[in-house]
Design an enzyme around this catalytic site. Sequence first.
Site, PDB file in Angstrom:
ATOM      1  N   ASP A  69      17.084  79.092  19.653  1.00 38.30           N
ATOM      2  CA  ASP A  69      17.463  79.005  21.064  1.00 38.30           C
ATOM      3  C   ASP A  69      18.983  78.985  21.106  1.00 38.30           C
ATOM      4  OD1 ASP A  69      14.799  78.868  21.771  1.00 38.30           O
ATOM      5  OD2 ASP A  69      14.760  76.685  21.850  1.00 38.30           O
ATOM      6  N   ASP A  95       4.098  80.784  27.054  1.00 34.16           N
ATOM      7  CA  ASP A  95       4.509  79.386  26.951  1.00 34.16           C
ATOM      8  C   ASP A  95       3.383  78.539  27.522  1.00 34.16           C
ATOM      9  OD1 ASP A  95       6.977  80.102  25.922  1.00 34.16           O
ATOM     10  OD2 ASP A  95       7.948  80.119  27.878  1.00 34.16           O
TER      11      ASP A  95
END
Length: 275
Positions: A130, A11
């Site tokens: 998600d 990330d």
Amino acid sequence: MQAKRIIPCLDVDDGRVVKGIKFKEIQDAGDPVELARRYNEEGADELTFLDIGASYKSRATLLDVVRRVASEVFIPLCVGGGIRTVEDMREAMNSGADKVSVCTSALQRPALLSEMARAYGNQCVVLSIDAKRINRSTEPPQSGNSAPNAPCFAWHAYSHGGRTDTGLDALEWARRAVELGAGEILLNSIDADGTGGGYDLELTRAVLDAVPVPVIASGGAGSLDQIAGVLLPPGTGENWGNADAALVASLLHFGKTTIPEIKKHAEARGVCVRW
């Protein structure tokens, strides 16, 4: 038996690798190029870069990172975050990505998946979901939810970095996305993310049953056993996930294990891995 993949996830925000817990409590985890070089040398099967800033500036910074990594790393690279158009996809691919992942932009405009698949092929289109478990008892009554044997929970697909509940059933969204052109599902459990408590195996199995494309399990890896478990096929005990690949972040970034250790342990548990 098809070999399962171990995929480090980086990330990236403002040129640095960061990691949080349940998409919050973000902390610095290192330089993305150095980490990518290390994981490549250790035997990673792929690398996933996600721009969690997703602004024009942060995306440009990430693409610069990808260009630098692609010049010395020769395993598949997946890039996600802030990709809203085929032109954004083209920039990522020209920077060295082999495929791209989309989440919020596909939820806002599902036709984007078809456009991307037509431009580069389904194998280059990864849908990132998600997902978060929702108690149905807190939802308004809906047709189909009132059956006596209906589950008391569902998983909803979230957008905007896990902040917004779209109300969409994650399994239904996965099915539709594959019909539109997604060639792979990157399945992120918001409940498990960064906790070290293990992958959401029930969620993983449910999505695998729903779609005919590879599923990458993400969120919650806290031990070698948990990584092996999410890759194990049915018939190997209760804790199996049968995912096609496992995404790993914190355990690797903070030096708690290595890719060779992960693969050796998974192989000992009966998982077919790539060496």
